[in-house]
Design a protein around this motif. Structure first.
Motif, PDB file in Angstrom:
ATOM      1  N   PHE A 111     -15.073  15.883  -6.656  1.00  0.00           N
ATOM      2  CA  PHE A 111     -13.710  15.503  -7.003  1.00  0.00           C
ATOM      3  C   PHE A 111     -13.731  14.064  -7.517  1.00  0.00           C
ATOM      4  O   PHE A 111     -14.160  13.163  -6.796  1.00  0.00           O
ATOM      5  N   PRO A 112     -13.293  13.852  -8.768  1.00  0.00           N
ATOM      6  CA  PRO A 112     -13.334  12.469  -9.292  1.00  0.00           C
ATOM      7  C   PRO A 112     -12.345  11.572  -8.553  1.00  0.00           C
ATOM      8  O   PRO A 112     -11.218  11.978  -8.273  1.00  0.00           O
ATOM      9  N   PHE A 113     -12.791  10.351  -8.228  1.00  0.00           N
ATOM     10  CA  PHE A 113     -11.949   9.376  -7.524  1.00  0.00           C
ATOM     11  C   PHE A 113     -11.501   8.291  -8.500  1.00  0.00           C
ATOM     12  O   PHE A 113     -12.222   7.954  -9.429  1.00  0.00           O
ATOM     13  N   GLU A 114     -10.297   7.756  -8.262  1.00  0.00           N
ATOM     14  CA  GLU A 114      -9.834   6.629  -9.075  1.00  0.00           C
ATOM     15  C   GLU A 114      -8.993   5.708  -8.192  1.00  0.00           C
ATOM     16  O   GLU A 114      -8.619   6.090  -7.075  1.00  0.00           O
ATOM     17  N   ASN A 115      -8.677   4.512  -8.706  1.00  0.00           N
ATOM     18  CA  ASN A 115      -7.825   3.602  -7.929  1.00  0.00           C
ATOM     19  C   ASN A 115      -6.383   4.090  -7.984  1.00  0.00           C
ATOM     20  O   ASN A 115      -5.859   4.380  -9.059  1.00  0.00           O
ATOM     21  N   LEU A 116      -5.748   4.175  -6.792  1.00  0.00           N
ATOM     22  CA  LEU A 116      -4.389   4.719  -6.734  1.00  0.00           C
ATOM     23  C   LEU A 116      -3.512   3.825  -5.878  1.00  0.00           C
ATOM     24  O   LEU A 116      -3.973   3.333  -4.842  1.00  0.00           O
ATOM     25  N   ARG A 117      -2.253   3.674  -6.292  1.00  0.00           N
ATOM     26  CA  ARG A 117      -1.308   2.939  -5.414  1.00  0.00           C
ATOM     27  C   ARG A 117      -0.677   3.960  -4.511  1.00  0.00           C
ATOM     28  O   ARG A 117      -0.005   4.889  -4.940  1.00  0.00           O
ATOM     29  N   ILE A 118      -0.850   3.798  -3.218  1.00  0.00           N
ATOM     30  CA  ILE A 118      -0.483   4.829  -2.261  1.00  0.00           C
ATOM     31  C   ILE A 118       1.027   5.089  -2.237  1.00  0.00           C
ATOM     32  O   ILE A 118       1.474   6.239  -2.167  1.00  0.00           O
ATOM     33  N   ASP A 119       1.851   3.998  -2.334  1.00  0.00           N
ATOM     34  CA  ASP A 119       3.301   4.225  -2.269  1.00  0.00           C
ATOM     35  C   ASP A 119       3.795   5.006  -3.484  1.00  0.00           C
ATOM     36  O   ASP A 119       4.635   5.895  -3.365  1.00  0.00           O
TER      37      ASP A 119
ATOM     38  N   LEU B 231      -2.288  -2.194  -1.507  1.00  0.00           N
ATOM     39  CA  LEU B 231      -1.782  -0.814  -1.403  1.00  0.00           C
ATOM     40  C   LEU B 231      -2.646   0.153  -2.198  1.00  0.00           C
ATOM     41  O   LEU B 231      -2.314   1.321  -2.345  1.00  0.00           O
ATOM     42  N   ILE B 232      -3.750  -0.381  -2.741  1.00  0.00           N
ATOM     43  CA  ILE B 232      -4.570   0.475  -3.618  1.00  0.00           C
ATOM     44  C   ILE B 232      -5.743   1.076  -2.855  1.00  0.00           C
ATOM     45  O   ILE B 232      -6.471   0.375  -2.143  1.00  0.00           O
ATOM     46  N   ILE B 233      -5.881   2.366  -2.997  1.00  0.00           N
ATOM     47  CA  ILE B 233      -7.040   3.036  -2.372  1.00  0.00           C
ATOM     48  C   ILE B 233      -7.811   3.791  -3.460  1.00  0.00           C
ATOM     49  O   ILE B 233      -7.287   4.016  -4.545  1.00  0.00           O
ATOM     50  N   LYS B 234      -9.028   4.161  -3.127  1.00  0.00           N
ATOM     51  CA  LYS B 234      -9.842   4.966  -4.061  1.00  0.00           C
ATOM     52  C   LYS B 234      -9.704   6.422  -3.642  1.00  0.00           C
ATOM     53  O   LYS B 234     -10.005   6.756  -2.493  1.00  0.00           O
ATOM     54  N   GLY B 235      -9.208   7.270  -4.536  1.00  0.00           N
ATOM     55  CA  GLY B 235      -9.057   8.661  -4.125  1.00  0.00           C
ATOM     56  C   GLY B 235      -8.775   9.587  -5.287  1.00  0.00           C
ATOM     57  O   GLY B 235      -8.679   9.164  -6.439  1.00  0.00           O
TER      58      GLY B 235
ATOM     59  N   LYS C 106      -2.141  14.392  -3.121  1.00  0.00           N
ATOM     60  CA  LYS C 106      -0.784  14.943  -3.238  1.00  0.00           C
ATOM     61  C   LYS C 106      -0.663  16.208  -2.387  1.00  0.00           C
ATOM     62  O   LYS C 106       0.339  16.429  -1.713  1.00  0.00           O
ATOM     63  N   ILE C 107      -1.731  17.053  -2.406  1.00  0.00           N
ATOM     64  CA  ILE C 107      -1.714  18.274  -1.586  1.00  0.00           C
ATOM     65  C   ILE C 107      -1.567  17.886  -0.110  1.00  0.00           C
ATOM     66  O   ILE C 107      -0.792  18.469   0.639  1.00  0.00           O
ATOM     67  N   CYS C 108      -2.327  16.846   0.269  1.00  0.00           N
ATOM     68  CA  CYS C 108      -2.340  16.392   1.666  1.00  0.00           C
ATOM     69  C   CYS C 108      -0.947  15.909   2.086  1.00  0.00           C
ATOM     70  O   CYS C 108      -0.403  16.342   3.113  1.00  0.00           O
TER      71      CYS C 108
ATOM     72  N   ILE D 222      -0.571  10.790  11.808  1.00  0.00           N
ATOM     73  CA  ILE D 222      -0.981   9.454  11.317  1.00  0.00           C
ATOM     74  C   ILE D 222      -2.281   9.610  10.514  1.00  0.00           C
ATOM     75  O   ILE D 222      -3.265  10.153  11.024  1.00  0.00           O
ATOM     76  N   ILE D 223      -2.238   9.132   9.277  1.00  0.00           N
ATOM     77  CA  ILE D 223      -3.458   9.166   8.445  1.00  0.00           C
ATOM     78  C   ILE D 223      -3.907   7.722   8.239  1.00  0.00           C
ATOM     79  O   ILE D 223      -3.082   6.844   7.971  1.00  0.00           O
ATOM     80  N   THR D 224      -5.193   7.463   8.370  1.00  0.00           N
ATOM     81  CA  THR D 224      -5.694   6.138   7.977  1.00  0.00           C
ATOM     82  C   THR D 224      -6.675   6.344   6.819  1.00  0.00           C
ATOM     83  O   THR D 224      -7.479   7.268   6.840  1.00  0.00           O
ATOM     84  N   LEU D 225      -6.549   5.457   5.824  1.00  0.00           N
ATOM     85  CA  LEU D 225      -7.427   5.553   4.642  1.00  0.00           C
ATOM     86  C   LEU D 225      -8.009   4.164   4.340  1.00  0.00           C
ATOM     87  O   LEU D 225      -7.276   3.163   4.442  1.00  0.00           O
TER      88      LEU D 225
END
Ligand code: ADP
Length: 459
Positions: free
Chosen positions: A306-314, A347-351, A357-359, A453-456
């Motif tokens: 699954f390709p990962f990219e930088n994402l703003r979680i909010d 607020l940026i994570i790699k995912g 979105k499914i999660c 509770i999810i931690t990333l």
């Protein structure tokens, strides 16, 4: 090669090397010492001969020779000769053994002795020593040689003893090594025998725990822990198959019976339409379920990338919320950011946006689905190197007994049976979180509702 043979060989090799080093050291030092001793003896004999011949006037060559020949302790192949400054032989006690025969080049040997004062040579078993002797008027060169038969005999016996002891050490260490290696490995053999008895039909069997605190006790404990995990994975797998077939059979039975009832009599178009709509509903359920199953198998397939990219979680949660609200306008989703971070990049994570979105979708959907007020509060909090997202509802909650199983595929709590669902969503959610190197936990009770509770990790 078995471990027992390997251990025995290593043991034998170690003792053999140690014995060899010590025996060789003993032998070499003894031989050196013996030689030194013999040279000194030769030198002292040569000196006494010279003293007699040169310093005592009453003794001449023929008397000295007679004395020498009649000595009781004449050495084997002994020859003591005295040369003057011109390298002319003035005395020898042995006419049969000439130094010209023994030394390759007698004059140069004599020359070296006169230059250096002393010279020692070993030629095979024969030891030769040359040294200067100064009388009041002249200086002479003494040359003495002999074979140290006694010393060589001692060394020969010593060699024989050392070789025999060495062989004995090899045999004893081989036998004791074999015995002790077998004794040390005996518990392993019994563990192997115990493990061999475990089959898929008696997975509940455990290895006998050992009392002592050694490596084998740890190995047995590790095996038993592994068996615990295998048994529970096996159980989950079993439940999966039986639950999956159950979930598939329900809509299929409903479709079949509706079609059978419809075919019993001729009906009006309105009745047919009603039946078709009900069947369509069941088929949609089947479709949803197979879609979720495909997602789960994709997540479980370690080969899928699954390709990962930088994402703003909010932003991502916001998008998920809007898409859901479009379909279910009656649901309320409240998103808050606890303590707004100083920098937006916090607020940026790699995912993978699709998976995340499914999660989030599953957790929001569950919270609204299982709450009478159809409301979920989402709270994002940024920590030093990770962020946590809480999904809180005031719904029906999960009993502590059900909490242990809700992440297993197809598991549904008893209080959820009246509400639509297949029990796959949380398994997919957990896999997605783990794929993002995060963690998921849940706090719930039947009165105040549920919080996931999810931690990333942050990018
Ligand atoms: P589904 O929602 O399709 O039943 P899930 O895998 O998403 O399947 O959830 C598994 C089970 O966990 C649910 O059937 C339900 O019993 C319980 N559950 C999950 N989320 C909640 C929640 N927010 N409130 C109460 N129960 C929940």
């Amino acid at each position: 090669m078995t471990i027992r043979t390997k251990l025995t060989l290593q043991f034998v090799l170690l003792s053999a090397s140690l014995s060899l080093i010590s025996f060789l050291t003993i032998y070499i030092l003894s031989a050196k010492n013996q030689k030194e001793e013999f040279f000194r003896r030769l030198e002292s004999r040569a000196y006494s001969t010279a003293e007699l011949l040169i310093n005592i006037e009453s003794i001449d060559s023929s008397i000295l020779k007679t004395i020498d020949i009649n000595k009781k302790d004449v050495l084997d192949f002994e020859n003591i000769s005295i040369y003057d400054e011109n390298f002319e032989e003035i005395y020898t006690n042995n006419d049969t053994l000439n130094f010209n025969q023994i030394l390759d080049d007698l004059p140069s040997f004599l020359f070296e002795v006169s230059a250096n004062g002393k010279q020692r040579i070993s030629d095979g078993e024969l030891s030769v020593v040359g040294m200067k002797f100064n009388s009041k008027e002249n200086s002479f060169i003494l040359v003495a040689c002999a074979i140290d038969s006694y010393g060589l005999g001692i060394l020969k016996t010593m060699r024989l003893i050392l070789v025999s002891v060495f062989l004995l050490v090899l045999i004893i260490t081989g036998l004791t090594g074999w015995f002790f290696a077998g004794k040390a490995l005996l518990p392993i053999s019994s563990v192997i025998a115990e493990v061999n008895k475990i089959t898929p039909n008696n997975l509940s069997t455990r290895l006998q725990e050992r009392m002592n605190n050694d490596e084998l006790a740890a190995l047995t404990q590790t095996f038993n822990n592994l068996l615990n995990r295998i048994e529970s994975a096996f159980q989950i797998q079993k439940n999966f198959v039986s639950n999956a077939s159950h979930e598939l059979r329900n809509p299929l039975t409903a479709i079949t019976s509706q079609l059978e009832v419809a075919l019993l009599n001729k009906r009006s178009p309105v009745e047919y339409e009603k039946i078709l709509l009900s069947i369509l509903e069941d088929i949609k359920r089947l479709n949803d379920m197979s879609h979720q199953l495909i997602q789960l198998s994709q997540m479980e397939n370690s080969g899928t990338v699954f390709p990962f990219e930088n994402l703003r979680i909010d932003d991502l949660i916001w998008e998920t919320k809007n898409e859901l609200i479009n379909q279910k306008p009656e649901w309320t989703v409240k998103l808050t950011l606890k303590e707004l971070p100083e920098f937006e990049n916090k607020l940026i994570i790699k995912g993978n946006p699709h998976l995340l979105k499914i999660c989030f979708n599953n957790l929001i959907e569950n919270a609204c689905k299982f709450s009478p007020d159809k409301m979920v509060k989402i709270e994002i909090q940024v920590h030093s190197d990770f962020l946590s997202i809480k999904f809180m509802d005031n719904g029906i909650g999960i009993s502590s007994e059900d909490l242990k199983h809700i992440f297993e595929p197809f598991y549904r709590a008893k209080n959820a049976s009246e509400i639509n669902g297949y029990g796959i969503g949380l398994s997919i959610t957990k896999k997605i979180v783990e794929l993002h190197r995060g963690e998921i936990s849940v706090v719930s009770d039947l009165i105040s509702g549920t919080t996931f509770i999810i931690t990333l990790p942050l990018s």
